[in-house]
Scaffold this active site. Structure first.
Site, PDB file in Angstrom:
ATOM      1  N   THR A  24      42.363  50.763  42.199  1.00  0.00           N
ATOM      2  CA  THR A  24      40.916  50.677  42.291  1.00  0.00           C
ATOM      3  C   THR A  24      40.450  51.007  43.700  1.00  0.00           C
ATOM      4  O   THR A  24      40.940  50.437  44.667  1.00  0.00           O
ATOM      5  CB  THR A  24      40.445  49.260  41.902  1.00  0.00           C
ATOM      6  OG1 THR A  24      40.771  49.027  40.539  1.00  0.00           O
ATOM      7  CG2 THR A  24      38.945  49.107  42.101  1.00  0.00           C
ATOM      8  N   HIS A 174      45.167  50.236  30.059  1.00  0.00           N
ATOM      9  CA  HIS A 174      45.506  49.171  30.996  1.00  0.00           C
ATOM     10  C   HIS A 174      45.719  47.877  30.220  1.00  0.00           C
ATOM     11  O   HIS A 174      44.773  47.187  29.855  1.00  0.00           O
ATOM     12  CB  HIS A 174      44.390  48.998  32.016  1.00  0.00           C
ATOM     13  CG  HIS A 174      44.795  48.273  33.262  1.00  0.00           C
ATOM     14  ND1 HIS A 174      45.983  47.572  33.363  1.00  0.00           N
ATOM     15  CD2 HIS A 174      44.186  48.131  34.472  1.00  0.00           C
ATOM     16  CE1 HIS A 174      46.079  47.039  34.576  1.00  0.00           C
ATOM     17  NE2 HIS A 174      44.996  47.367  35.266  1.00  0.00           N
ATOM     18  N   ASN A 177      47.895  43.192  34.415  1.00  0.00           N
ATOM     19  CA  ASN A 177      47.172  42.715  35.596  1.00  0.00           C
ATOM     20  C   ASN A 177      45.825  42.055  35.312  1.00  0.00           C
ATOM     21  O   ASN A 177      44.874  42.245  36.049  1.00  0.00           O
ATOM     22  CB  ASN A 177      46.971  43.869  36.585  1.00  0.00           C
ATOM     23  CG  ASN A 177      48.266  44.388  37.128  1.00  0.00           C
ATOM     24  OD1 ASN A 177      49.325  43.869  36.812  1.00  0.00           O
ATOM     25  ND2 ASN A 177      48.207  45.434  37.936  1.00  0.00           N
ATOM     26  N   TYR A 179      43.587  42.338  32.811  1.00  0.00           N
ATOM     27  CA  TYR A 179      42.497  43.003  32.097  1.00  0.00           C
ATOM     28  C   TYR A 179      42.580  42.691  30.600  1.00  0.00           C
ATOM     29  O   TYR A 179      43.418  41.914  30.152  1.00  0.00           O
ATOM     30  CB  TYR A 179      42.479  44.486  32.438  1.00  0.00           C
ATOM     31  CG  TYR A 179      42.031  44.687  33.867  1.00  0.00           C
ATOM     32  CD1 TYR A 179      40.683  44.799  34.182  1.00  0.00           C
ATOM     33  CD2 TYR A 179      42.957  44.658  34.914  1.00  0.00           C
ATOM     34  CE1 TYR A 179      40.264  44.903  35.505  1.00  0.00           C
ATOM     35  CE2 TYR A 179      42.541  44.762  36.232  1.00  0.00           C
ATOM     36  CZ  TYR A 179      41.198  44.887  36.526  1.00  0.00           C
ATOM     37  OH  TYR A 179      40.791  44.976  37.830  1.00  0.00           O
ATOM     38  N   ASN A 235      45.323  35.108  38.441  1.00  0.00           N
ATOM     39  CA  ASN A 235      45.102  33.891  37.653  1.00  0.00           C
ATOM     40  C   ASN A 235      45.610  33.990  36.222  1.00  0.00           C
ATOM     41  O   ASN A 235      45.013  33.443  35.294  1.00  0.00           O
ATOM     42  CB  ASN A 235      43.599  33.544  37.649  1.00  0.00           C
ATOM     43  CG  ASN A 235      42.977  33.581  39.026  1.00  0.00           C
ATOM     44  OD1 ASN A 235      43.396  32.849  39.911  1.00  0.00           O
ATOM     45  ND2 ASN A 235      41.995  34.452  39.218  1.00  0.00           N
TER      46      ASN A 235
END
Length: 369
Positions: A24, A174, A177, A179, A235
């Protein structure tokens, strides 16, 4: 076998086994179209065997934060066409990563002002970029109902179709991570008791439905997915990722996808456990959760047969000619950390190649992923 060995897939011939990992960078127009600097940035790095773009939202309702790019509209398609044309003109190959934020996001960071929504009403503690600047305190996401889940699946298929229209060689979903797909897979973010939660079969239902929809839209040979089993970043929590991901990879293996992009980490040896269950092209990222990955350690991954390709992330940020530097064992330039995210070419497409920066002070080659 080395990082510089050619690799052939049913879709592409790659001149080397070095993949540019998605990262990103937040260089987009207010509507989510990539800026003109984006074409320069990726074209400069076209010597990579394969480029995977930063995460691109398939629909504004899945925008993870302000200034992340999208591929929902015809304007988006035309803007990305400039990027793919530039990469192809430079001899490169490029996949678009489709990245739905799910619970990640904020109304003030989305072009449509929508609320973030995920599998369950579990807050994401990360602060995200806002359109007006700065970051906001996280908010509790809404719970996706069946209609919202069906819409997300369709948005991925539509975005994949747009990506091919924009000239991309394929798309990477994706599923890693933190998402959307990862949120349905992980223990702490999926508290559902319906057909999308609870059992392994149910937790896999959304990711597999997205894969099938995308493959149905553009072909399995143009469809890839990225996974991060046991990744504790952002998280996420998976007490024992092995059983779920073994079953998931087994199911994915039956679908004949372009590749599986797998993130290895110290909490779960994903490559060692899952490689035997995957018979297609495997891209390994072995440095995202560690300090660095050297060219030598990446080569060792290939020689062990753990992967066919290795992705590098941060090393590509400040070294547009990373392949040249690895080839000739040249030092790497340092990243200007304060310019990772911004609106301009500064700290993005203005890093010089080796010849232009030969007198700079550098570190030895350590391809950080």
């Amino acid at each position: 076998m080395t990082l510089l060995t050619e690799y052939r897939t049913p879709l592409l011939t790659l001149p080397n086994r070095i993949v540019m990992s998605p990262m990103t960078r937040l260089r987009s127009e207010p509507d989510g179209s990539p800026t003109t600097d984006v074409a320069d940035y990726y074209a400069q790095r076209a010597a990579a065997g394969l480029i995977v773009t930063e995460g691109i939202w398939p629909h504004s309702i899945g925008q993870s934060e302000a200034w992340a790019p999208g591929i929902q509209t015809e304007k988006h398609v035309q803007a990305w066409r400039h990027v793919t044309d530039a990469v192809h003109a430079a001899g490169g190959r490029i996949f678009a990563q489709l990245m739905h934020g799910g619970r990640k996001g904020h109304p003030l960071g989305r072009i449509d002002g929508s609320m973030p929504a995920g599998p369950s009403a579990v807050i994401d503690e990360d602060w995200v970029h806002l359109t007006a600047g700065g970051k906001a305190e996280p908010i509790v996401p809404e719970v996706m109902d069946r209609a919202a889940i069906a819409a997300a699946i369709e948005h991925h298929a539509s975005a994949a179709h747009n990506a091919i229209a924009a000239g991309f060689d394929g798309v990477e979903i994706h599923g890693a991570n933190s998402y959307l797909s990862h949120q349905f897979l992980a223990d702490n973010t999926n508290l559902r008791t319906d057909e999308f939660g609870g059992s392994i079969e149910n937790r896999m239902r959304l990711p597999l439905a997205i894969v099938d929809a995308v493959a149905g839209a553009i072909g399995a040979h143009r469809t890839a997915i990225r996974l991060s089993p046991g990744n504790p970043q952002f998280n996420m929590f998976e007490a024992d990722p092995g059983p779920l991901y073994r079953e998931l990879v087994t199911e994915l293996d039956r679908r004949g996808l372009a590749y599986l992009h797998l993130i290895d980490n110290d909490d779960y040896p994903a490559l060692a456990d899952l490689r035997p269950r995957w018979h297609g092209t495997l891209v390994a990222n072995v440095g995202e959760n560690r300090e660095q990955t050297s060219a030598a350690s990446a080569t060792a991954v290939l020689e062990r047969g753990d992967a066919d390709l290795v992705s590098f992330g941060r090393a590509f940020i400040s070294n547009p000619d990373l392949v040249h530097r690895i080839t000739h064992d040249l030092p790497l330039a340092d990243i200007r950390e304060h310019l990772l995210y911004g609106r301009t070419a500064e700290g993005y497409s203005d890093y010089p190649g080796w010849e232009a920066s030969e007198t700079d002070t550098r570190q030895r080659v350590v391809g950080v992923s």
